[in-house]
Design a protein around this motif. Sequence first.
Motif, PDB file in Angstrom:
ATOM      1  N   VAL A  29       0.837  -1.200   0.000  1.00 24.27           N
ATOM      2  CA  VAL A  29       0.000   0.000   0.000  1.00 24.27           C
ATOM      3  C   VAL A  29       0.872   1.251   0.000  1.00 24.27           C
ATOM      4  O   VAL A  29       0.615   2.207  -0.739  1.00 24.27           O
ATOM      5  N   ALA A  32       2.291   1.853  -3.422  1.00 23.28           N
ATOM      6  CA  ALA A  32       1.264   2.337  -4.352  1.00 23.28           C
ATOM      7  C   ALA A  32       0.949   3.813  -4.087  1.00 23.28           C
ATOM      8  O   ALA A  32       0.803   4.600  -5.027  1.00 23.28           O
ATOM      9  N   LEU A  33       0.866   4.211  -2.824  1.00 24.81           N
ATOM     10  CA  LEU A  33       0.534   5.594  -2.500  1.00 24.81           C
ATOM     11  C   LEU A  33       1.692   6.558  -2.733  1.00 24.81           C
ATOM     12  O   LEU A  33       1.475   7.732  -3.002  1.00 24.81           O
ATOM     13  N   GLN A  38       2.209   1.706  -9.795  1.00 29.33           N
ATOM     14  CA  GLN A  38       0.983   2.285 -10.329  1.00 29.33           C
ATOM     15  C   GLN A  38      -0.246   1.488  -9.924  1.00 29.33           C
ATOM     16  O   GLN A  38      -1.360   1.985 -10.024  1.00 29.33           O
ATOM     17  N   LEU A  40      -1.907  -1.282  -6.879  1.00 26.98           N
ATOM     18  CA  LEU A  40      -1.831  -2.037  -5.631  1.00 26.98           C
ATOM     19  C   LEU A  40      -2.150  -3.473  -6.004  1.00 26.98           C
ATOM     20  O   LEU A  40      -3.225  -3.759  -6.524  1.00 26.98           O
ATOM     21  N   SER A  54      -3.492   2.771  -8.153  1.00 26.72           N
ATOM     22  CA  SER A  54      -3.121   3.483  -6.928  1.00 26.72           C
ATOM     23  C   SER A  54      -3.769   4.860  -6.830  1.00 26.72           C
ATOM     24  O   SER A  54      -4.014   5.344  -5.729  1.00 26.72           O
ATOM     25  N   ASP A  55      -4.103   5.490  -7.963  1.00 26.25           N
ATOM     26  CA  ASP A  55      -4.736   6.803  -7.897  1.00 26.25           C
ATOM     27  C   ASP A  55      -6.223   6.723  -7.550  1.00 26.25           C
ATOM     28  O   ASP A  55      -6.863   7.749  -7.327  1.00 26.25           O
ATOM     29  N   LEU A  57      -7.312   4.603  -4.942  1.00 29.86           N
ATOM     30  CA  LEU A  57      -7.432   4.097  -3.570  1.00 29.86           C
ATOM     31  C   LEU A  57      -8.058   5.143  -2.667  1.00 29.86           C
ATOM     32  O   LEU A  57      -7.630   6.293  -2.642  1.00 29.86           O
TER      33      LEU A  57
END
Length: 75
Positions: A29, A32-33, A38, A40, A54-55, A57
């Motif tokens: 996580v 990804a953040l 790109q 998770l 990831s954008d 989440l």
Amino acid sequence: MEVKIGVQHAPREIVLESEQSAEDVERAVAEALSGKAQLLSLTDEKGRKVLVPSDRLAYVEIGEPTVRRVGFGPL
């Protein structure tokens, strides 16, 4: 361990049981953040992969490891 993933603009959350440790899920996580990944990517206990951009989440909830109880003792 139970992992709940909230996705932006989606009415329901993704819930999966994973055999990965809490540290492994948290690391994925964080990557990804932070923009290192790109997607998770998590694997459930049956070996299926769950990929979330990831954008998109909203949140990730990491539960306690599941303990399988056997027997007829009190709950």
